[in-house]
Design an enzyme around this catalytic site. Sequence first.
Site, PDB file in Angstrom:
ATOM      1  N   ASP A 124      -1.821   6.505   5.265  1.00 21.18           N
ATOM      2  CA  ASP A 124      -0.495   7.092   5.450  1.00 21.18           C
ATOM      3  C   ASP A 124      -0.555   8.456   6.164  1.00 21.18           C
ATOM      4  O   ASP A 124       0.459   9.126   6.321  1.00 21.18           O
ATOM      5  CB  ASP A 124       0.193   7.215   4.082  1.00 21.18           C
ATOM      6  CG  ASP A 124       1.703   7.021   4.171  1.00 21.18           C
ATOM      7  OD1 ASP A 124       2.178   6.494   5.188  1.00 21.18           O
ATOM      8  OD2 ASP A 124       2.399   7.419   3.218  1.00 21.18           O
TER       9      ASP A 124
ATOM     10  N   ASP B 162      -0.495   7.692  -0.456  1.00 23.31           N
ATOM     11  CA  ASP B 162       0.888   7.500  -0.877  1.00 23.31           C
ATOM     12  C   ASP B 162       0.956   6.500  -2.034  1.00 23.31           C
ATOM     13  O   ASP B 162       0.922   5.292  -1.821  1.00 23.31           O
ATOM     14  CB  ASP B 162       1.729   7.004   0.305  1.00 23.31           C
ATOM     15  CG  ASP B 162       3.199   6.819  -0.079  1.00 23.31           C
ATOM     16  OD1 ASP B 162       3.593   7.298  -1.160  1.00 23.31           O
ATOM     17  OD2 ASP B 162       3.941   6.203   0.715  1.00 23.31           O
TER      18      ASP B 162
ATOM     19  N   ASP C  19       9.292   7.609  -3.036  1.00 21.89           N
ATOM     20  CA  ASP C  19       8.429   6.871  -2.114  1.00 21.89           C
ATOM     21  C   ASP C  19       8.887   7.030  -0.658  1.00 21.89           C
ATOM     22  O   ASP C  19       8.196   6.621   0.258  1.00 21.89           O
ATOM     23  CB  ASP C  19       8.391   5.394  -2.522  1.00 21.89           C
ATOM     24  CG  ASP C  19       7.205   4.667  -1.919  1.00 21.89           C
ATOM     25  OD1 ASP C  19       6.309   5.345  -1.374  1.00 21.89           O
ATOM     26  OD2 ASP C  19       7.167   3.424  -2.003  1.00 21.89           O
TER      27      ASP C  19
ATOM     28  N   LYS D 138       4.502   2.727  -6.423  1.00 22.18           N
ATOM     29  CA  LYS D 138       4.372   1.446  -5.728  1.00 22.18           C
ATOM     30  C   LYS D 138       3.670   0.439  -6.627  1.00 22.18           C
ATOM     31  O   LYS D 138       2.919   0.837  -7.521  1.00 22.18           O
ATOM     32  CB  LYS D 138       3.502   1.633  -4.469  1.00 22.18           C
ATOM     33  CG  LYS D 138       4.152   2.380  -3.329  1.00 22.18           C
ATOM     34  CD  LYS D 138       3.186   2.498  -2.162  1.00 22.18           C
ATOM     35  CE  LYS D 138       3.782   3.298  -1.014  1.00 22.18           C
ATOM     36  NZ  LYS D 138       4.947   2.665  -0.381  1.00 22.18           N
TER      37      LYS D 138
ATOM     38  N   ARG E  21       9.614  10.983   5.382  1.00 21.51           N
ATOM     39  CA  ARG E  21      10.738  11.613   6.085  1.00 21.51           C
ATOM     40  C   ARG E  21      11.018  13.009   5.526  1.00 21.51           C
ATOM     41  O   ARG E  21      11.548  13.864   6.233  1.00 21.51           O
ATOM     42  CB  ARG E  21      11.967  10.708   5.994  1.00 21.51           C
ATOM     43  CG  ARG E  21      12.441  10.457   4.597  1.00 21.51           C
ATOM     44  CD  ARG E  21      13.354   9.245   4.507  1.00 21.51           C
ATOM     45  NE  ARG E  21      12.624   7.981   4.713  1.00 21.51           N
ATOM     46  CZ  ARG E  21      13.191   6.780   4.703  1.00 21.51           C
ATOM     47  NH1 ARG E  21      14.488   6.660   4.502  1.00 21.51           N
ATOM     48  NH2 ARG E  21      12.465   5.710   4.888  1.00 21.51           N
TER      49      ARG E  21
ATOM     50  N   GLU F  20       8.803   9.650   1.012  1.00 17.60           N
ATOM     51  CA  GLU F  20       8.288  11.020   1.106  1.00 17.60           C
ATOM     52  C   GLU F  20       7.989  11.437   2.531  1.00 17.60           C
ATOM     53  O   GLU F  20       8.030  12.623   2.855  1.00 17.60           O
ATOM     54  CB  GLU F  20       7.023  11.153   0.239  1.00 17.60           C
ATOM     55  CG  GLU F  20       5.702  10.697   0.895  1.00 17.60           C
ATOM     56  CD  GLU F  20       5.659   9.222   1.251  1.00 17.60           C
ATOM     57  OE1 GLU F  20       6.459   8.456   0.680  1.00 17.60           O
ATOM     58  OE2 GLU F  20       4.848   8.830   2.113  1.00 17.60           O
TER      59      GLU F  20
HETATM   60  N1  BES Z   1       4.016   4.963   3.683  1.00 17.81           N
HETATM   61  C1  BES Z   1       5.131   4.157   3.348  1.00 17.81           C
HETATM   62  C2  BES Z   1       5.482   3.148   4.432  1.00 17.81           C
HETATM   63  C3  BES Z   1       4.536   1.996   4.635  1.00 17.81           C
HETATM   64  C4  BES Z   1       4.687   0.842   3.900  1.00 17.81           C
HETATM   65  C5  BES Z   1       3.562   2.054   5.582  1.00 17.81           C
HETATM   66  C6  BES Z   1       3.844  -0.221   4.109  1.00 17.81           C
HETATM   67  C7  BES Z   1       2.712   0.988   5.802  1.00 17.81           C
HETATM   68  C8  BES Z   1       2.858  -0.153   5.076  1.00 17.81           C
HETATM   69  C9  BES Z   1       6.359   5.024   3.127  1.00 17.81           C
HETATM   70  O1  BES Z   1       6.138   6.278   2.601  1.00 17.81           O
HETATM   71  C10 BES Z   1       7.232   4.297   2.163  1.00 17.81           C
HETATM   72  O2  BES Z   1       6.825   4.135   1.045  1.00 17.81           O
HETATM   73  N2  BES Z   1       8.380   3.863   2.636  1.00 17.81           N
HETATM   74  C11 BES Z   1       9.298   3.145   1.822  1.00 17.81           C
HETATM   75  C12 BES Z   1      10.680   3.649   2.161  1.00 17.81           C
HETATM   76  C13 BES Z   1      11.726   3.215   1.204  1.00 17.81           C
HETATM   77  C14 BES Z   1      11.528   3.825  -0.153  1.00 17.81           C
HETATM   78  C15 BES Z   1      13.066   3.586   1.779  1.00 17.81           C
HETATM   79  C16 BES Z   1       9.164   1.666   2.140  1.00 17.81           C
HETATM   80  O3  BES Z   1       8.903   1.313   3.291  1.00 17.81           O
HETATM   81  O4  BES Z   1       9.272   0.869   1.227  1.00 17.81           O
HETATM   82 ZN    ZN Z   2       4.350   7.085   2.920  1.00 16.35          ZN
HETATM   83 MN    MN Z   3       6.082   6.264   0.484  1.00 18.73          MN
END
Ligand code: BES
Ligand code: ZN
Ligand code: MN
Length: 496
Positions: free
Chosen positions: A286, A268, A345, A275, A349, A347
Amino acid sequence: MEIKVEKGRPEKYSCELLLLFAFESPEPLEGLLRDVDLEWKGFISALIKRGDFKGELHECHLLHTQGALRVHRVLLTGLGKKDEFDLEKWRGAASKAGQFIRNSGIKQFVFPIKSFKGHSEAELAEAFVTGLLLGVYQFNEFKTLEREKIKEIKEVVLLGEKEIKSIGDGLRTGQIISEAVCLARDLVNGPSNEVTPTFLAEKAKEIAKNHGMKIRVLEVKEAEAMGMGAFVAVAKGSQEPGKFIVLEYNKGKGLDTIALVGKGITFDSGGISIKPSEGMERMKDDMSGAAAVLATLQAACRLRLPFHLVGIMPATENLPSGKAYKPGDVLKTLSGQTVEVISTDAEGRLILSDALAYSLQYQPKAIIDLATLTGACVVALGDFVIGLLGNDDLLLKRIEEASSKTGEKAWSLPLWDEYFEYLKSDTADFRNVGTRAAGAIIGGVFLSKFVKKIPWVHLDIAGPASIDKERPYTPRGGTGAGVRLLIQMLRDWKKN
Ligand code: BES
Ligand code: ZN
Ligand code: MN
């Protein structure tokens, strides 16, 4: 590591090392410890009296028997205070003893099992084997230098006094579950240039073949034809082909169907909403949800649990490219509902929305999804807790009970109507992110739109899926979070 069960007495057994446990200030000595102490002319009790071994939790003290016993060495391991003892402490102590033995370069040991503190021999054997196997886990696949220095325990003998069948049963169960957890760990620890969606699909096929399960892997083209607009949008950004993996285990006719859905983002980057680069290497984990689903199906099948289980693992990378989906795009999901992309990001959901909708065709009694969904969940609960969100109290209760038994901590967050406000969109049915507030909850609220009225629980494993600081029986890196929890829930299903 080979683990076997034999009948015999510890004070008479001949081996490299005899493992014994003791509570804090264990005076007078009890049970097997006392038997060995008597044979050894009070050596252990004298040692304890002098204060050289206190029995504190995880304390390890290695003794050489100098011919006084038939074993060459005795390892005393502390269990801490007797009234604080539980199986979680037991697993941790088994792990610490195993790590000590392994790090000492000893390849073989014997451990006598006798029921105590109300725990049966089968229970103690299962938890011992679980703590041991999970504690000594190492991921060395990509280390090429000094491989000869890698230490491993080769053989363990569990010693029973009379009835050894129940010890054997506990051993087998513990082994099957631990091997599944280690499978999930291997997949999480594997780098994303090896563990691609194709790799996951091949692994799932191999497991299906070895255990007689049904498997179907949909290509992105097929997913597109079926209307999985959200999964396809995420998969489009990468050259690495996405795979929508469906693995099915059926023990027999008329059994409860349970759908297990796991997020399988093999890397991811955040996509166009990229990111920050610092720590981005962690995003190979991920796909921990998909790994947990695959591992759970393997274990459930080997344990012959009476279910029809459908494991659904949407697998793809999330990368930016000229073909990648973009903020502002509107996606048509398999459910028919539309989603405005605010962040590429968010993705997880998206691919899960199609996977959850796909699961409905099986008319499951319950749907459980596992996903490293939000950083916000880690902020809220820490890196050792699974966040729970669900629409069904009984299913949540089942998960919470399994959680307290396995020591995989889980805590539920509310799914109140007010939260749906955050997902309102001007152009589509929903947006894929809310504001920064209540991030973990909003993730769950989004998913809840795709399960209709079926009992469902979402497990946000973003925290515990991989860890930087080891825990008693969980080394750094991928943990296999969720596997033991799900298996325990399935084993107890009828009781609820
Ligand atoms: N895979 C990430 C979530 C994540 C973050 C897992 C840190 C483990 C450690 C997910 O796809 C993501 O990027 N989520 C975003 C959501 C936001 C854009 C609403 C997040 O958590 O920042
Ligand atoms: Zn993710
Ligand atoms: Mn993500």
